[in-house]
Design a protein around this motif. Structure first.
Motif, PDB file in Angstrom:
ATOM      1  N   VAL A 150       9.363   7.056   7.240  1.00 46.78           N
ATOM      2  CA  VAL A 150       8.689   6.103   6.367  1.00 46.78           C
ATOM      3  C   VAL A 150       9.708   5.413   5.464  1.00 46.78           C
ATOM      4  CG1 VAL A 150       6.958   5.838   4.557  1.00 46.78           C
ATOM      5  CG2 VAL A 150       6.556   7.416   6.429  1.00 46.78           C
ATOM      6  N   TYR A 151      10.686   6.201   5.006  1.00 41.31           N
ATOM      7  CA  TYR A 151      11.728   5.646   4.145  1.00 41.31           C
ATOM      8  C   TYR A 151      12.532   4.572   4.867  1.00 41.31           C
ATOM      9  CZ  TYR A 151      15.426   5.760   0.627  1.00 41.31           C
ATOM     10  OH  TYR A 151      16.329   5.431  -0.341  1.00 41.31           O
ATOM     11  N   ALA A 154      10.548   1.459   5.382  1.00 41.50           N
ATOM     12  CA  ALA A 154      10.379   0.751   4.118  1.00 41.50           C
ATOM     13  C   ALA A 154      11.674   0.117   3.631  1.00 41.50           C
ATOM     14  CB  ALA A 154       9.847   1.717   3.060  1.00 41.50           C
ATOM     15  N   PRO A 157      13.607  -3.606   5.559  1.00 43.08           N
ATOM     16  CA  PRO A 157      13.517  -5.019   5.157  1.00 43.08           C
ATOM     17  C   PRO A 157      14.732  -5.491   4.365  1.00 43.08           C
ATOM     18  CG  PRO A 157      11.448  -3.949   4.743  1.00 43.08           C
ATOM     19  CD  PRO A 157      12.375  -2.887   5.220  1.00 43.08           C
ATOM     20  N   SER A 186       5.148  -9.298   4.076  1.00 48.37           N
ATOM     21  CA  SER A 186       4.988  -8.104   3.245  1.00 48.37           C
ATOM     22  C   SER A 186       3.793  -7.283   3.712  1.00 48.37           C
ATOM     23  CB  SER A 186       4.773  -8.498   1.788  1.00 48.37           C
ATOM     24  OG  SER A 186       5.814  -9.340   1.368  1.00 48.37           O
ATOM     25  N   LEU A 187       2.700  -7.977   4.032  1.00 47.75           N
ATOM     26  CA  LEU A 187       1.515  -7.260   4.506  1.00 47.75           C
ATOM     27  C   LEU A 187       1.837  -6.501   5.795  1.00 47.75           C
ATOM     28  CD1 LEU A 187      -1.330  -9.886   3.935  1.00 47.75           C
ATOM     29  CD2 LEU A 187      -1.048  -7.693   2.774  1.00 47.75           C
ATOM     30  N   ILE A 189       4.758  -5.437   6.821  1.00 48.10           N
ATOM     31  CA  ILE A 189       5.652  -4.311   6.542  1.00 48.10           C
ATOM     32  C   ILE A 189       4.884  -3.136   5.955  1.00 48.10           C
ATOM     33  CG2 ILE A 189       7.542  -3.532   5.066  1.00 48.10           C
ATOM     34  CD1 ILE A 189       8.813  -6.229   5.440  1.00 48.10           C
ATOM     35  N   ALA A 190       3.971  -3.440   5.011  1.00 44.08           N
ATOM     36  CA  ALA A 190       3.170  -2.369   4.415  1.00 44.08           C
ATOM     37  C   ALA A 190       2.344  -1.686   5.504  1.00 44.08           C
ATOM     38  CB  ALA A 190       2.270  -2.928   3.319  1.00 44.08           C
ATOM     39  N   ALA A 193       4.460   0.561   7.554  1.00 42.37           N
ATOM     40  CA  ALA A 193       4.790   1.813   6.868  1.00 42.37           C
ATOM     41  C   ALA A 193       3.635   2.803   6.989  1.00 42.37           C
ATOM     42  CB  ALA A 193       5.118   1.559   5.405  1.00 42.37           C
ATOM     43  N   PHE A 194       2.412   2.305   6.792  1.00 42.97           N
ATOM     44  CA  PHE A 194       1.260   3.205   6.909  1.00 42.97           C
ATOM     45  C   PHE A 194       1.106   3.699   8.342  1.00 42.97           C
ATOM     46  CE2 PHE A 194      -0.025   1.029   2.972  1.00 42.97           C
ATOM     47  CZ  PHE A 194      -0.131   2.159   2.182  1.00 42.97           C
ATOM     48  N   GLU A 197       3.603   6.422   8.930  1.00 41.45           N
ATOM     49  CA  GLU A 197       3.124   7.654   8.293  1.00 41.45           C
ATOM     50  C   GLU A 197       2.057   8.318   9.178  1.00 41.45           C
ATOM     51  OE1 GLU A 197       3.996   8.907   5.289  1.00 41.45           O
ATOM     52  OE2 GLU A 197       2.407  10.397   5.059  1.00 41.45           O
ATOM     53  N   LEU A 221       4.795  14.657   1.722  1.00 40.35           N
ATOM     54  CA  LEU A 221       5.669  13.563   1.305  1.00 40.35           C
ATOM     55  C   LEU A 221       6.921  14.072   0.617  1.00 40.35           C
ATOM     56  CD1 LEU A 221       3.526  10.625   0.025  1.00 40.35           C
ATOM     57  CD2 LEU A 221       5.550  10.487   1.453  1.00 40.35           C
ATOM     58  N   GLU A 222       6.721  14.980  -0.301  1.00 43.74           N
ATOM     59  CA  GLU A 222       7.860  15.519  -1.044  1.00 43.74           C
ATOM     60  C   GLU A 222       7.827  17.025  -0.832  1.00 43.74           C
ATOM     61  OE1 GLU A 222      10.008  13.728  -3.254  1.00 43.74           O
ATOM     62  OE2 GLU A 222       9.098  11.972  -2.326  1.00 43.74           O
TER      63      GLU A 222
ATOM     64  N   THR B  94       3.651   4.780  -0.529  1.00 44.56           N
ATOM     65  CA  THR B  94       4.076   4.449   0.831  1.00 44.56           C
ATOM     66  C   THR B  94       4.382   2.964   1.012  1.00 44.56           C
ATOM     67  OG1 THR B  94       2.634   6.221   1.550  1.00 44.56           O
ATOM     68  CG2 THR B  94       3.467   4.810   3.266  1.00 44.56           C
ATOM     69  N   ILE B  95       3.847   2.107   0.131  1.00 42.45           N
ATOM     70  CA  ILE B  95       4.085   0.670   0.298  1.00 42.45           C
ATOM     71  C   ILE B  95       5.574   0.386   0.118  1.00 42.45           C
ATOM     72  CG2 ILE B  95       3.519  -1.645  -0.526  1.00 42.45           C
ATOM     73  CD1 ILE B  95       0.958  -0.487  -1.696  1.00 42.45           C
ATOM     74  N   PRO B  96       6.224  -0.243   1.085  1.00 38.26           N
ATOM     75  CA  PRO B  96       7.652  -0.529   0.954  1.00 38.26           C
ATOM     76  C   PRO B  96       7.930  -1.425  -0.253  1.00 38.26           C
ATOM     77  CG  PRO B  96       6.943  -0.816   3.208  1.00 38.26           C
ATOM     78  CD  PRO B  96       5.706  -0.615   2.402  1.00 38.26           C
ATOM     79  N   LEU B  98      10.168  -3.800  -1.241  1.00 37.50           N
ATOM     80  CA  LEU B  98      10.348  -5.252  -1.171  1.00 37.50           C
ATOM     81  C   LEU B  98       9.007  -5.931  -0.919  1.00 37.50           C
ATOM     82  CD1 LEU B  98      12.564  -7.362  -1.293  1.00 37.50           C
ATOM     83  CD2 LEU B  98      12.923  -7.091   1.139  1.00 37.50           C
ATOM     84  N   ALA B  99       8.181  -5.323  -0.050  1.00 38.64           N
ATOM     85  CA  ALA B  99       6.867  -5.879   0.249  1.00 38.64           C
ATOM     86  C   ALA B  99       5.948  -5.800  -0.971  1.00 38.64           C
ATOM     87  CB  ALA B  99       6.250  -5.126   1.420  1.00 38.64           C
ATOM     88  N   LEU B 103       4.138  -8.887  -2.732  1.00 42.18           N
ATOM     89  CA  LEU B 103       2.675  -8.995  -2.724  1.00 42.18           C
ATOM     90  C   LEU B 103       2.130  -9.200  -4.124  1.00 42.18           C
ATOM     91  CD1 LEU B 103       1.704  -6.261  -0.097  1.00 42.18           C
ATOM     92  CD2 LEU B 103       1.505  -8.733   0.135  1.00 42.18           C
ATOM     93  N   ARG B 129       2.365  15.202  -9.062  1.00 37.82           N
ATOM     94  CA  ARG B 129       2.436  16.410  -8.249  1.00 37.82           C
ATOM     95  C   ARG B 129       3.261  17.492  -8.942  1.00 37.82           C
ATOM     96  NH1 ARG B 129       4.026  15.379  -2.307  1.00 37.82           N
ATOM     97  NH2 ARG B 129       2.002  14.391  -2.215  1.00 37.82           N
TER      98      ARG B 129
END
Lengths: 230, 245
Positions: A150-151, A154, A157, A186-187, A189-190, A193-194, A197, A221-222, B94-96, B98-99, B103, B129
């Motif tokens: 995911v990293y 993200a 770009p 951007s949409l 790319i988002a 990413a999802f 995941e 995630l972490e 999770t949203i990158p 730059l995007a 947005l 968390r």
């Protein structure tokens, strides 16, 4: 809100372009992830198997996190120049540490009773590793790959700035594609990413040995590592 | 007469073209890293950006901490609250970057607000968390002992649970700060300054020293911030140090 409507329109008008960029993006991400996997995971697994180098293995991901992705790409740009390979090197540097730490912790923290039982049954080091430690460690190793994936998706770009191509090309080229293009990119790319995941969550479920699935969700995630590094 | 008098000396000086001494070899050849240029231009090019960067990061971690800490306290007493909030936080995380910045531009413009919305969003998952994990990790015995001593719920929280959760909370703050420093470089893309600005400018002009320097400064800032937070943690929780020694 008009920009968002235009962005949707842009997506439908430029399907060809968007697909090309998605493919470039996925290719760049997979290549970086693959190289990072090949380097980081065997190293982490080996260190974990030998229970050695915990300080380095755990702290490398803290240092990795401290490296701003843009800074790594820009330093790489200075030292290596523009292009696919150089962007890939930067992405590998960013993705590797988290995988290394997860692989190390995963193998290191395998239930020692299981390991001792395996030895008592006459297994040798490599057998213990392949048949006991790795199956038990797989979910957490995979959690690291998932975080890294995911990293990378993200961060890729930003690679567009260094000539790596991908969806970032649309975002950083407002003069060419206009504000609606930037928002559309951007949409996408988002969404990508999802999707990453999601796909990796499924893969992770698939590689988890059946008896381990019931234990409930791993911190994904972490991973555990974070609190341990305090 | 009066108008003509000052003109004469200027004409004697020759053409009025500013003279910028000869640039060093390193600069003319666009070397990897020209240390002397870096030293000479540090105050002018980098210090304002560094200050902006610290400001962007501090604000984001501060606001994020207030939100996440409150949410963690709520989730600590109301169990149903944890899952939906964690899912929302994970979604934002999770949203990158730059995007995310791009947005927000059509909504809040090329402003610090846009940058902060995204940066704060990224800190929340980590801080939430870690705080919750810290609070959950307080031994039940300590809680029961406090209650037996007659402490109220609020007193237990302030005097027992929070101090014991402090290492986990501080670990969260460290991770969030370092992550934000990293992401704030990207925020320069929507024109809010910070160390990303010289990087983006230099990528366009191809001036190597500038983006290598800005990149190194961002890394250094992250490491220094992390070290300072470790010191802060030692000051806030001296008993941890005693245990380790």
């Amino acid at each position: 809100m008009k920009t968002f409507e235009n962005a949707i329109e842009f997506l439908f008008d430029n399907t060809g372009l968007i697909w090309d960029k998605i493919l470039e993006h996925v290719w760049l991400s997979l290549a970086s992830l693959g190289v990072a996997c090949v380097i980081a995971i065997p190293l982490g697994v080996w260190l974990g198997h030998r229970h050695r180098g915990s300080f380095v293995a755990i702290n490398v991901s803290n240092v990795g996190r401290a490296l701003p992705s843009l800074a790594v790409i820009s330093i790489g740009l200075g030292l290596l120049g523009v292009g696919f390979t150089n962007v890939m090197v930067a992405l590998v540097i960013l993705a590797g540490p988290v995988m290394l730490t997860n692989a190390y912790v995963a193998v290191d923290q395998v239930d020692q009773d299981a390991v001792r039982a395996a030895r008592a049954m006459g297994m040798r080091g490599p057998q213990v590793l392949w048949r006991v430690e790795l199956p038990l460690a797989l979910p957490l190793i995979f959690a690291g790959i998932r975080t890294a994936a995911v990293y990378v998706v993200a961060t890729a770009p930003l690679a567009a700035l260094a000539g790596g191509g991908g969806l970032g090309d649309i975002i950083v080229n407002q003069p060419t594609y206009g504000p609606e293009g930037v928002v559309a990119g951007s949409l996408v790319i988002a969404a990508l990413a999802f999707a990453t995941e999601g796909v990796f969550a499924l893969l992770q479920y698939a590689v988890t040995p059946r008896p381990l699935r019931r234990r409930g969700r791993q911190p994904l995630l972490e991973p555990k590592v974070e609190t341990a590094a305090a | 007469m009066l108008a003509g008098a000052p003109a004469a000396p200027i004409a004697q000086q020759g053409p009025v073209i500013p003279h910028f001494e000869r640039a060093s070899d390193c600069i003319r050849e666009n070397g990897q890293f020209c240390f002397s240029w870096f030293v000479d231009n540090f105050d002018r090019v980098f210090v304002p950006r560094l200050v902006e960067h610290i400001w962007l990061t501090g604000l984001a971690v501060g606001i994020g901490f207030v939100i996440a800490f409150t949410a963690a306290l709520v989730a600590h007493s109301l169990d149903w609250f944890e899952t939906p909030f964690a899912i929302l936080a994970a979604f934002l995380y999770t949203i990158p970057s730059l995007a995310f910045f791009q947005l927000l531009v059509p909504i809040t413009g090329l402003t610090v607000t846009s940058a902060e919305i995204a940066l704060v969003s990224y800190t929340i998952l980590i801080l939430f968390r870690n705080t919750l994990t810290g609070l959950r990790g307080v031994p039940e015995d300590a809680r029961l002992a406090a209650r037996a001593m007659g402490l109220t719920k609020g007193q237990i929280l302030r005097r027992v649970e929070l101090p014991l959760a402090l290492p986990a909370i501080m670990a969260g703050v460290r991770i969030a700060t370092v992550t934000t420093i990293s992401l704030a470089t990207v925020a320069a893309f929507i024109g809010v300054g910070g160390l990303g600005q010289p990087i983006f400018n230099a990528i366009q002009s191809g001036f190597k020293t500038q983006f290598v320097a800005a990149g190194l400064l961002a890394v250094a800032l992250a490491l220094v911030a992390d070290a300072l937070l470790v010191l802060l943690q030692r000051m806030l929780a001296p008993w941890m140090r005693a245990r380790r020694a």
